[in-house]
Write an enzyme that holds these catalytic residues in place. Sequence first.
Site, mmCIF file in Angstrom:
data_model
loop_
_atom_site.group_PDB
_atom_site.id
_atom_site.type_symbol
_atom_site.label_atom_id
_atom_site.label_comp_id
_atom_site.label_asym_id
_atom_site.label_seq_id
_atom_site.Cartn_x
_atom_site.Cartn_y
_atom_site.Cartn_z
ATOM 1 C CB ALA A 65 -0.924 -0.003 1.212
ATOM 2 N N GLY A 110 -1.167 -5.187 0.554
ATOM 3 C CA GLY A 110 -2.383 -5.090 -0.244
ATOM 4 C C GLY A 110 -2.266 -5.776 -1.589
ATOM 5 C CD GLU A 113 -4.572 -7.425 2.629
ATOM 6 O OE1 GLU A 113 -5.263 -7.642 3.635
ATOM 7 O OE2 GLU A 113 -4.091 -6.303 2.359
ATOM 8 C CD GLU A 133 -0.078 -6.219 5.591
ATOM 9 O OE1 GLU A 133 -0.748 -6.135 4.563
ATOM 10 O OE2 GLU A 133 0.569 -7.260 5.904
#
Length: 258
Positions: A65, A110, A113, A133
Amino acid sequence: MYQTLTTQLEKNILIITINRPDKMNALNQLMMQELGLVMDEVYSNRNIKGAIFTGSGEKAFVAGADISEFLSLSPKQGGELAKSGHVVFHHIENSPKPIIAAVNGFALGGGCELAMACHFRIASENAKFGQPEVNLGLIPGYGGTQRLTQLIGKGKAMELMMTGDMITAAEALSWGLVNHVVKQEELLPKAIAILQKIQAKAPLAVARVVKCVNAALDKDQDGYEAEIREFAACFSTKDLQEGAAAFVQKRQANFTGE
């Protein structure tokens, strides 16, 4: 039309390329909005029979991200960000049309994901996956804690998310995170070949496979009941009549999605 994505429709396959090469294709809020819009297009455009997500360049699918956007967020805003991501990735996961992630480099945070929200994943040999993360004082927020556990099992998912480690494409293959590992130049051709094979099948049946497999992992659904319901629904379709007739007549079926 899009600022963070490029799209190309060829032979009923939409290739969606994450296009922020100067940021290693990092996922930001604008990209999340545009991922939602492009999925609306996948759902509504009858000329699109399947889609592929990939990243621009050879280094990154999505390398995480855009962390600079997180610095000013309140807990409420963080929750809203996660909710918006869940909506978009749920839309991908439940698409009635097949969606493949062609992972061409780093798929972190992300990006991992996003890849996991697709129906399945193909990786280039240089791909790396991870949910790092915890290095930022965060946890995965776009469904990563759930989908990674479903795909590779509790123990491996716990280790990967608690250490923040990355795994190679070969490890991802052995762990069941990806279906195939190929050379970089073979990545898109492999994904296209699989989608073309799926396109020759009955599209309503393919959509029902997605429903039933996802129901198996949904605590609010009985997957077996979903299978019975969707199996029965197939008998109302012209595609079943065509498929059965083609089998008996020893010819190729011509499915129309009706």
